[in-house]
Design a protein around this motif. Structure first.
Motif, mmCIF file in Angstrom:
data_model
loop_
_atom_site.group_PDB
_atom_site.id
_atom_site.type_symbol
_atom_site.label_atom_id
_atom_site.label_comp_id
_atom_site.label_asym_id
_atom_site.label_seq_id
_atom_site.Cartn_x
_atom_site.Cartn_y
_atom_site.Cartn_z
ATOM 1 N N ARG A 8 47.332 24.907 76.621
ATOM 2 C CA ARG A 8 45.915 24.548 76.528
ATOM 3 C C ARG A 8 45.185 25.475 75.566
ATOM 4 N NH1 ARG A 8 44.767 25.117 81.422
ATOM 5 N NH2 ARG A 8 43.571 27.043 81.430
ATOM 6 N N HIS A 9 45.482 26.757 75.648
ATOM 7 C CA HIS A 9 44.841 27.714 74.745
ATOM 8 C C HIS A 9 45.287 27.503 73.299
ATOM 9 C CE1 HIS A 9 44.087 30.715 78.281
ATOM 10 N NE2 HIS A 9 43.274 29.675 78.297
ATOM 11 N N LEU A 10 46.553 27.158 73.105
ATOM 12 C CA LEU A 10 47.013 26.861 71.752
ATOM 13 C C LEU A 10 46.314 25.624 71.190
ATOM 14 C CD1 LEU A 10 50.854 27.554 72.059
ATOM 15 C CD2 LEU A 10 49.165 28.887 70.788
ATOM 16 N N GLY A 11 46.088 24.631 72.048
ATOM 17 C CA GLY A 11 45.351 23.448 71.614
ATOM 18 C C GLY A 11 43.927 23.784 71.213
ATOM 19 N N LEU A 12 43.278 24.655 72.006
ATOM 20 C CA LEU A 12 41.925 25.084 71.657
ATOM 21 C C LEU A 12 41.923 25.892 70.366
ATOM 22 C CD1 LEU A 12 40.588 26.115 75.197
ATOM 23 C CD2 LEU A 12 39.985 24.075 73.877
ATOM 24 N N LEU A 13 42.990 26.678 70.146
ATOM 25 C CA LEU A 13 43.100 27.443 68.907
ATOM 26 C C LEU A 13 43.180 26.507 67.700
ATOM 27 C CD1 LEU A 13 43.646 30.168 67.402
ATOM 28 C CD2 LEU A 13 46.073 29.735 67.798
ATOM 29 N N VAL A 14 43.966 25.465 67.819
ATOM 30 C CA VAL A 14 44.090 24.501 66.712
ATOM 31 C C VAL A 14 42.762 23.799 66.472
ATOM 32 C CG1 VAL A 14 45.227 22.385 65.968
ATOM 33 C CG2 VAL A 14 46.560 24.191 67.066
ATOM 34 N N LEU A 18 40.562 23.928 63.017
ATOM 35 C CA LEU A 18 40.130 22.724 62.307
ATOM 36 C C LEU A 18 38.613 22.691 62.149
ATOM 37 C CD1 LEU A 18 42.480 20.038 63.915
ATOM 38 C CD2 LEU A 18 42.651 21.056 61.628
ATOM 39 N N ALA A 19 37.895 23.147 63.179
ATOM 40 C CA ALA A 19 36.434 23.179 63.096
ATOM 41 C C ALA A 19 35.970 24.159 62.020
ATOM 42 C CB ALA A 19 35.847 23.564 64.456
ATOM 43 N N VAL A 20 36.611 25.327 61.954
ATOM 44 C CA VAL A 20 36.253 26.290 60.914
ATOM 45 C C VAL A 20 36.567 25.736 59.535
ATOM 46 C CG1 VAL A 20 36.839 28.547 59.953
ATOM 47 C CG2 VAL A 20 36.504 28.299 62.411
ATOM 48 N N LEU A 21 37.720 25.081 59.411
ATOM 49 C CA LEU A 21 38.117 24.516 58.119
ATOM 50 C C LEU A 21 37.117 23.466 57.643
ATOM 51 C CD1 LEU A 21 40.282 24.387 55.895
ATOM 52 C CD2 LEU A 21 41.420 22.619 57.257
ATOM 53 N N ALA A 22 36.711 22.587 58.566
ATOM 54 C CA ALA A 22 35.762 21.541 58.185
ATOM 55 C C ALA A 22 34.388 22.118 57.877
ATOM 56 C CB ALA A 22 35.663 20.503 59.303
ATOM 57 N N THR A 23 33.957 23.076 58.693
ATOM 58 C CA THR A 23 32.634 23.669 58.494
ATOM 59 C C THR A 23 32.559 24.456 57.194
ATOM 60 O OG1 THR A 23 32.398 23.840 60.898
ATOM 61 C CG2 THR A 23 30.877 25.121 59.559
ATOM 62 N N SER A 24 33.672 25.064 56.779
ATOM 63 C CA SER A 24 33.656 25.899 55.582
ATOM 64 C C SER A 24 33.365 25.097 54.313
ATOM 65 C CB SER A 24 34.997 26.619 55.433
ATOM 66 O OG SER A 24 36.051 25.696 55.187
ATOM 67 N N TYR A 25 33.560 23.786 54.350
ATOM 68 C CA TYR A 25 33.261 22.954 53.183
ATOM 69 C C TYR A 25 31.844 22.380 53.230
ATOM 70 C CZ TYR A 25 38.102 23.094 51.652
ATOM 71 O OH TYR A 25 39.326 23.516 51.192
ATOM 72 N N LEU A 26 31.114 22.684 54.301
ATOM 73 C CA LEU A 26 29.763 22.155 54.445
ATOM 74 C C LEU A 26 28.684 23.207 54.224
ATOM 75 C CD1 LEU A 26 30.299 19.986 57.665
ATOM 76 C CD2 LEU A 26 30.360 19.222 55.279
ATOM 77 N N LEU A 27 29.060 24.485 54.280
ATOM 78 C CA LEU A 27 28.076 25.560 54.220
ATOM 79 C C LEU A 27 27.989 26.150 52.818
ATOM 80 C CD1 LEU A 27 28.966 27.469 57.518
ATOM 81 C CD2 LEU A 27 27.179 25.753 57.180
ATOM 82 N N GLU A 28 26.815 26.658 52.504
ATOM 83 C CA GLU A 28 26.622 27.362 51.239
ATOM 84 C C GLU A 28 27.202 28.763 51.347
ATOM 85 O OE1 GLU A 28 22.079 28.849 52.316
ATOM 86 O OE2 GLU A 28 22.420 27.289 50.808
ATOM 87 N N LEU A 171 35.762 33.767 55.072
ATOM 88 C CA LEU A 171 35.633 33.104 56.372
ATOM 89 C C LEU A 171 36.998 32.710 56.909
ATOM 90 C CD1 LEU A 171 34.084 31.803 58.677
ATOM 91 C CD2 LEU A 171 33.718 29.796 57.235
ATOM 92 N N TRP A 172 37.847 32.194 56.067
ATOM 93 C CA TRP A 172 39.182 31.812 56.525
ATOM 94 C C TRP A 172 39.952 33.013 57.062
ATOM 95 C CZ3 TRP A 172 41.577 27.834 52.527
ATOM 96 C CH2 TRP A 172 40.806 26.670 52.554
ATOM 97 N N LEU A 173 39.879 34.129 56.343
ATOM 98 C CA LEU A 173 40.573 35.330 56.800
ATOM 99 C C LEU A 173 40.023 35.814 58.148
ATOM 100 C CD1 LEU A 173 40.963 37.516 53.571
ATOM 101 C CD2 LEU A 173 42.778 36.398 54.872
ATOM 102 N N ALA A 174 38.699 35.966 58.207
ATOM 103 C CA ALA A 174 38.076 36.482 59.435
ATOM 104 C C ALA A 174 38.304 35.549 60.611
ATOM 105 C CB ALA A 174 36.580 36.700 59.209
ATOM 106 N N ALA A 175 38.178 34.244 60.387
ATOM 107 C CA ALA A 175 38.350 33.283 61.470
ATOM 108 C C ALA A 175 39.792 33.252 61.954
ATOM 109 C CB ALA A 175 37.914 31.892 61.011
ATOM 110 N N ALA A 176 40.754 33.320 61.031
ATOM 111 C CA ALA A 176 42.161 33.289 61.428
ATOM 112 C C ALA A 176 42.504 34.489 62.305
ATOM 113 C CB ALA A 176 43.053 33.257 60.188
#
Length: 350
Positions: A8-14, A18-28, A171-176
């Protein structure tokens, strides 16, 4: 921890990745940097939540532990760069060094914490919060005094393209790194060790009479919390690309403690609210100072002191209105809404 907890925790991690990946293309770019800073602070607030919320030990020195992690990473990166190791492989080594050094310091503080309680423990950690920045100024030959150290960091991989935003890579580094740390901390909280922490917090005498190693549990809580704080400080150093004692003052330690209380003490989800508050509050106070008809000198003075004042006011309001913090209040609202839903009709009895 049940057999279904880790999947369950691995699913939440994924889902989080994915949420960080999608959000990173929407923010300035500026918002990307802010989101990465939230991730860095989340490591520290999550560790402090485990220490204070789950084991019941008060720390006023987590800003200093973040400073230890930040300086350890800066020195490691500079040493590796002098030896020609400047690629992406140097960063994991430096992060590991930062965690190990801060863990060692956390073990030393934890041994002292196992022998003292209450205000005495707060006094020890307060001494650490004051001493660490002072040491960086005293040994200026190593830490470069008030000017601090620059943190060399390799650019984004060439495969991402020549125009890939640097803030998105940050952001990708910090979030990962933060998501992996949260996975470990969440599994720890729901494991046997987490139950031991809560047992010692709720009744230390009863835990000792039951045969639990109270002193060892308290030391391990400090070790885990220090490792998370050091990782957060290292990530913050990567984002700012500079480490100076002014960034890790006593005010940061007090703000971290206030943030976890406001977010919800003892809840890792509350640590996320606290990290968000740490990043959002300075910008809100800056906007407020600009909106008020003040002289430049008074506006500058208010901008420096207003965040602490609002932090204190927010803490008082949360303690009065929502003693469980933001996450506790949201949980109660969700439970109340769930209980008001129409229940399924019971099957007819024969």
């Amino acid at each position: 921890m049940s057999a279904y907890t880790l999947p369950r925790h691995l699913g939440l991690l994924v889902l989080g990745a994915l949420a960080v990946l999608a959000t990173s293309y929407l923010l300035e770019p500026y918002r990307l940097f802010q989101a990465a800073t939230v991730a860095a602070f989340l490591c520290a607030t999550a560790g402090l939540t485990i220490l204070t919320g789950l084991s019941g030990q008060l720390s006023l020195g987590h800003g200093a532990l973040m400073a230890v992690g930040a300086y350890s990473l800066a020195l490691s990166q500079r040493a590796l760069a002098e030896r020609g190791l400047t690629g992406g492989g140097a960063l994991p080594i430096s992060l590991l060094v930062a965690v190990l050094v801060t863990t060692a310091l956390g073990a030393v503080i934890g041994v002292a914490a196992a022998r003292i309680r209450g205000p005495y423990l707060a006094g020890v950690t307060l001494t650490v919060a004051i001493a660490v920045p002072a040491l960086t100024v005293t040994f200026s030959g190593v830490f470069n005094g008030e000017q601090g150290l620059a943190v060399p960091l390799a650019p984004p991989p060439a495969v991402l393209g020549p125009y890939f935003p640097y803030e998105r890579w940050q952001l990708w580094l910090a979030a990962a790194v933060t998501l992996l740390a949260l996975l470990l901390l969440t599994n720890l909280v729901q494991s046997r060790y987490g139950r031991l922490l809560r047992a010692v917090r709720d009744d230390e005498v009863a835990a000792g009479l039951a045969g639990l190693p109270v002193a060892g549990i308290r030391v391990l809580a400090f070790v885990v919390s220090a490792a998370a704080a050091g990782l957060g400080g290292a990530l913050l150093a990567l984002l700012t690309q500079n480490v100076s004692p002014g960034a890790f003052s006593l005010a940061l330690s007090l703000s971290l403690l206030t943030a976890v209380v406001v977010g919800g003490l003892g809840r890792l989800a509350g640590a996320a609210w606290g990290a968000l508050l740490l990043v959002a509050l300075p910008e809100l106070t800056h906007s407020l100072a600009e909106a008020l008809p003040l002289t430049p000198a008074l506006a500058h003075r208010m901008e420096g002191n207003l965040p602490l004042a609002i932090f204190g006011l927010t803490l008082v309001l949360v303690v009065i209105v929502a003693p469980g913090g933001v996450q506790g209040h949201l949980s109660r609202l969700a439970h109340a809404a769930w209980t008001r839903l129409p229940h399924r009709a019971a099957p007819p009895t024969t």
